[in-house]
Design a protein around this motif. Structure first.
Motif, PDB file in Angstrom:
ATOM      1  N   SER A 209       0.844  -1.185   0.000  1.00 29.83           N
ATOM      2  CA  SER A 209       0.000   0.000   0.000  1.00 29.83           C
ATOM      3  C   SER A 209       0.891   1.250   0.000  1.00 29.83           C
TER       4      SER A 209
ATOM      5  N   THR B 271      -2.191   6.882   2.073  1.00 32.28           N
ATOM      6  CA  THR B 271      -3.620   6.653   2.293  1.00 32.28           C
ATOM      7  C   THR B 271      -4.082   7.137   3.666  1.00 32.28           C
ATOM      8  N   ARG B 272      -3.169   7.529   4.553  1.00 31.10           N
ATOM      9  CA  ARG B 272      -3.590   8.033   5.857  1.00 31.10           C
ATOM     10  C   ARG B 272      -3.357   9.536   6.031  1.00 31.10           C
TER      11      ARG B 272
ATOM     12  N   THR C 215      -3.192   7.532  -4.867  1.00 28.37           N
ATOM     13  CA  THR C 215      -3.554   7.183  -3.499  1.00 28.37           C
ATOM     14  C   THR C 215      -4.888   6.466  -3.447  1.00 28.37           C
TER      15      THR C 215
ATOM     16  N   ALA D  21      -5.793   2.995  -1.547  1.00 27.07           N
ATOM     17  CA  ALA D  21      -6.873   2.915  -0.568  1.00 27.07           C
ATOM     18  C   ALA D  21      -7.811   1.755  -0.900  1.00 27.07           C
TER      19      ALA D  21
ATOM     20  N   ASP E 198      -6.288  -1.323   0.340  1.00 26.89           N
ATOM     21  CA  ASP E 198      -6.429  -1.434   1.791  1.00 26.89           C
ATOM     22  C   ASP E 198      -7.752  -2.102   2.155  1.00 26.89           C
TER      23      ASP E 198
ATOM     24  N   TRP F 299      -3.126  -2.989   8.391  1.00 30.45           N
ATOM     25  CA  TRP F 299      -2.410  -1.998   7.582  1.00 30.45           C
ATOM     26  C   TRP F 299      -1.180  -1.616   8.381  1.00 30.45           C
TER      27      TRP F 299
END
Length: 258
Positions: free
Chosen positions: A149, A153-154, A164, A168, A171, A247
């Motif tokens: 990943s 994404t955070r 991104t 995601a 994820d 994750w």
């Protein structure tokens, strides 16, 4: 082999396994005893070089070619994989699948064309989805699926929004598959690198960007592909048998204070 043979007797497939993070993962899994299928899409020379490096270290590996982002890419990959196993007199089946292959799209929303969008999703999201789907019959009970990943994404990162979004989606796929495949003893996890020293990120050639990315980590440096490979090796091992649907941040603490 100098490392503990924690993956002895296992077969692994690393997509995009010839360069950057994928190369480091291929070498690490092989050094720990796995027979590694090094997938490549275009650069056969890089794949052959990675295989030679693995063999020079006393490991076992072979190349597998399949272009991603085109119709039938997953079927092409698995046909090549099956044929290569037979050529190497290896048992059919797979123990470790690492979905690493991907491309970037460093453009904000306003500059992304439909063709750009379709291509990045076809390679980064659709390909691993169908690679997993077509590969489940080959994956042994107790196996491992590891999706690469991104730490992006955070955090909000508008400059790479479409890229991104593809990560995601992976994820969520990770979370869903972990529940579905748990009864077979198969773990499914996502490993999320941060700013890493690879060819996939051409902006690292710009000194100011390189400095800013390095300072994003609490360690004040860019990640090395080996940093990511070490985490993947753990998640692929029996030591991580009780870890699934997770994750895992492998970014060196990037943007912890943001």
């Amino acid at each position: 082999m100098t490392a503990t043979a924690r993956h002895e007797g296992k077969t692994a497939l690393v997509t995009g396994g010839s360069r950057g993070i994928g190369r480091a993962i291929s070498r690490r899994l092989a050094r720990e005893g796995a027979l590694v299928a090094v997938h490549y899409g275009h650069d056969r020379t890089a794949a052959e070089r990675t295989v030679k490096e693995i063999e020079a270290d006393g490991g076992r590996a072979f190349c597998v070619h399949a272009e991603f982002g085109v119709p039938g890419d997953a079927d092409t990959l698995w046909s090549a994989f099956d044929a290569a196993l037979a050529e190497h007199d290896a048992p059919a089946g797979l123990d470790i699948l690492v979905n690493n292959a991907g491309i970037t799209l460093p453009r904000p929303l306003a500059q992304v064309t439909e063709a750009d969008y379709d291509r990045v999703f076809a390679i980064n999201t659709k390909a691993p989805f169908f690679v997993i789907q077509r590969g489940l019959g080959r994956l042994r009970d107790g196996g491992r699926i590891i999706n690469i990943s991104s730490v992006a994404t955070r955090v909000a990162f508008p400059a790479i929004v479409s890229y991104t979004m593809t990560k995601a989606a992976l994820d969520y796929l990770t979370l869903s598959l972990a529940q579905e495949l748990g009864p077979r003893g198969i773990t499914v996890n996502a490993v999320a690198p941060g700013y890493t020293e690879t060819e996939i990120n051409p902006t690292l050639a710009v000194p100011e960007i390189r400095r800013r990315y390095s300072e994003a980590s609490v360690f004040g440096r860019l990640g090395d592909p080996v940093d990511i490979a070490d985490v993947v090796s753990f998640v692929a091992s029996d030591d991580a048998r009780w870890v699934t649907g997770q994750w895992i941040d492998a970014s060196g603490g990037a943007h912890l204070g943001v």
